[in-house]
Design a protein around this motif. Structure first.
Motif, PDB file in Angstrom:
ATOM      1  N   VAL A  20      -0.927  11.821   5.050  1.00 35.29           N
ATOM      2  CA  VAL A  20      -1.377  10.466   5.341  1.00 35.29           C
ATOM      3  C   VAL A  20      -1.703  10.354   6.835  1.00 35.29           C
ATOM      4  CG1 VAL A  20      -0.129   9.430   3.431  1.00 35.29           C
ATOM      5  CG2 VAL A  20       1.005   9.678   5.635  1.00 35.29           C
TER       6      VAL A  20
ATOM      7  N   THR B 111      -5.274   8.683   3.043  1.00 36.19           N
ATOM      8  CA  THR B 111      -4.516   9.760   2.420  1.00 36.19           C
ATOM      9  C   THR B 111      -5.488  10.754   1.807  1.00 36.19           C
ATOM     10  OG1 THR B 111      -2.885  10.332   0.722  1.00 36.19           O
ATOM     11  CG2 THR B 111      -4.319   8.471   0.260  1.00 36.19           C
TER      12      THR B 111
ATOM     13  N   LEU C 281       0.826  -1.207   0.000  1.00 35.48           N
ATOM     14  CA  LEU C 281       0.000   0.000   0.000  1.00 35.48           C
ATOM     15  C   LEU C 281       0.859   1.256   0.000  1.00 35.48           C
ATOM     16  CD1 LEU C 281      -2.748  -1.138   2.547  1.00 35.48           C
ATOM     17  CD2 LEU C 281      -2.987  -0.902   0.066  1.00 35.48           C
TER      18      LEU C 281
ATOM     19  N   HIS D  51       0.478   4.117  -2.815  1.00 35.07           N
ATOM     20  CA  HIS D  51       0.029   5.466  -2.475  1.00 35.07           C
ATOM     21  C   HIS D  51       1.198   6.439  -2.333  1.00 35.07           C
ATOM     22  CE1 HIS D  51      -4.235   4.596  -2.073  1.00 35.07           C
ATOM     23  NE2 HIS D  51      -3.929   3.482  -1.439  1.00 35.07           N
TER      24      HIS D  51
ATOM     25  N   TYR E 159      -6.996   3.889   2.367  1.00 41.70           N
ATOM     26  CA  TYR E 159      -6.116   3.235   1.397  1.00 41.70           C
ATOM     27  C   TYR E 159      -6.878   2.117   0.681  1.00 41.70           C
ATOM     28  CZ  TYR E 159      -1.448   5.178   2.525  1.00 41.70           C
ATOM     29  OH  TYR E 159      -0.338   5.980   2.650  1.00 41.70           O
TER      30      TYR E 159
END
Length: 536
Positions: free
Chosen positions: A309, A321, A193, A197, A346
């Protein structure tokens, strides 16, 4: 087809595909390829097995952001030992508690922190002590460089993705620290993740300003490695060194708490350094968003791209985020209002805001509830604390980790934290967000930093009090009066939200990751009281 998710895959992939490429710039100036980093990790693995360390045993690492930390982490995990990173800002009694609680067998400690372990070594179960400079350390310590050079032959045991591979201890601000247990699976999925991201690529140059001990550097010890990118190590946060690394090493990605961003802005104002090297820069900041003025400076003056985040040690940590670009135009000043929010979950992460009955709050950007989360990056539980684990997952709604943060949700579904449960101020029955008040005060040019906590009030039970770090650094002559700041707040906020007291201070107490420790300020204010109204 099913393949086990193992954290050892990250270094294995880097060695296989990027072996001859630079992996690490050490704090000493040495440069290591992924082949060399891997060989040193193998040496640590062989050493551990020679000392009887087996799968499931705990190996602690007390180190700033050096290559030794990476080598010890991977070397431990390659033999199935549980990597237990330690916060180097703790004191001896904290280390004594953690080493006993986790039953740690081996400690690697940087020479600058080894004395804190040496002073308690007779009171912990640990039997093997290693440092990177034995000549600088009192007591019987072995040399990391010497032991990893002895042999690189080790036997990697069979490992399963549901097995615990790291224990990350919480700060212990409300009692003894708790060990957050993370498995191969939770660590691996979180790293995936972060890779997505954070937009991590093999040509990235990552600057280690975020402590590696902090939830395994938010997973960057895995994500940066697995993607074959470069690590630039540090021994702490120094604004001049950060700008120099960005310029000279082409740093493209770093993480920075709001307090670190403040340090960078102060240095920028005084020295006007170059803010870019050969690569564009993106910076991730976590938790409660920095003020809009900070985001504006970072993006418009540094020309860096800021990613906001959010998460907690127990959740990987990252779960949301605000970097969803269909919701803002990068050239529009209104983008700051979006970037300040915690945003969406996420991928694969279910984030809700629920009321006291466990029902989702309406998306009206006004109704406050607690953030709860389910996701594959969330911890399995606390080390040997089943009751605390049960409470963390089943308070308002069953099966979700409860973040302890109070938030609202707008009509687009974007989450925005209003406060921590314990930081909400209840004045005369009205709830006041300390974050909203802090954000307002940050807009005043004479304010460099600020924390707002509840203070006792005979009339209202408790009222907001602001601790302000003046921009000129002079608490005796801060360039603004308390009355000025109170009036400034009154111009921007409802009257009941205005601070009743302002105290100028040299600095605010912070954690190793730059988060303000409000509990220290609260405890000082309520020292002579029986209880707090909000029980913060």
């Amino acid at each position: 087809m099913e393949k086990p998710l193992l954290v050892t895959d990250f270094l294995d992939r880097a060695r296989r595909n990027y072996g001859a490429h630079e992996a690490v710039l050490a704090t000493t100036g040495e440069r290591y390829t992924y082949d060399e980093l891997g060989e040193r990790a193998d040496g640590w693995s062989a050493f551990l097995q020679s000392r009887g360390v087996e799968k499931g045993d705990r190996v602690a690492v007390l180190d700033p952001n050096t290559h030794y930390h990476l080598e010890a982490a991977y070397g431990s995990m390659q033999v199935g030992a549980i990597h237990t990173p330690l916060n180097y800002r703790l004191i001896e009694s904290d280390f004594e508690y953690i080493l006993n609680d986790a039953g740690v067998d081996v400690v690697y400690a940087d020479y600058a922190y080894a004395d804190k372990i040496e002073s308690i070594r007779d009171d912990v179960p640990t039997t093997t002590f290693v440092t990177n400079d034995a000549d600088e350390v009192e007591g019987d310590w072995e040399s990391f460089d010497e032991v990893v050079a002895e042999s690189a032959e080790y036997e990697r045991p069979e490992m399963h993705e549901e097995e615990i591979i790291t224990i990350n201890y919480t700060s212990g601000t409300t009692g003894d620290p708790k060990g957050v247990c993370r498995t191969h699976r939770t660590e691996t999925i979180h790293a995936y993740l972060v890779s997505h991201h954070g937009e991590i690529r093999d040509d990235d140059v990552y600057l280690w300003t975020l402590p590696m001990f902090h939830v395994n550097g938010w997973g960057h010890i895995y994500a940066v490695t697995g993607n074959g990118a470069r690590h630039v190590c540090t021994r702490g946060v120094d604004a001049e060194e950060i700008f120099s690394a960005v310029r000279d090493e082409g740093v493209s990605y770093l993480c920075a708490a709001p307090t670190v961003l403040n340090r960078l802005m102060d240095y920028y104002d005084e020295h006007d350094p170059e803010t870019l090297g050969e690569n564009p820069v993106r910076v991730a900041t976590a938790g409660a968003a920095p003020p809009e003025a900070t985001i504006r400076t970072v993006e418009d003056e540094f020309d860096w791209y800021l990613k906001h985040v959010y998460g907690a040690t127990e959740t990987g940590p990252l779960i949301t985020t605000s970097d969803f670009r269909r919701f803002f135009d990068q050239d529009d000043p209104d983008r700051f209002a979006v970037k300040k929010r915690q945003g969406f979950g996420y991928l694969g992460t279910e984030v809700r805001v629920v009321d006291e009955d466990g029902n989702d709050v309406p998306h009206d950007d006004a109704t406050v509830g607690e953030i709860v989360v389910r996701g594959n990056q969330v911890m399995d539980g606390y080390w040997e604390k089943p009751e605390a684990t049960e409470e963390a997952f089943n308070d308002r709604v069953e099966g979700y980790y409860h973040m302890g943060d109070l938030a609202v949700v707008n009509e687009e579904g974007l989450v925005s934290i209003q406060d921590r449960k314990k930081d909400i101020i209840i004045s005369g029955g009205e709830n006041i967000s300390s974050i909203e008040l802090e954000d307002t005060l940050f807009e005043h040019g004479a304010v460099a930093d600020v924390a707002v906590v509840p203070a006792p009030s005979e009339e209202w039970g408790e009222t907001p009090k602001a601790f302000v770090v003046p921009a000129n650094g002079d608490v005796d002559d801060p360039g603004v009066t308390a009355a000025d700041l109170i009036e400034f707040s009154r111009e921007h906020l409802a009257s009941y939200k205005v601070p009743r007291e302002v105290e100028f201070v040299k600095s605010l107490p912070t954690t190793a990751t730059g988060k303000v420790q409000k509990y220290e300020l609260r405890e000082r204010e309520w020292d002579e009281e029986d209880r707090m109204v909000g029980e913060g």
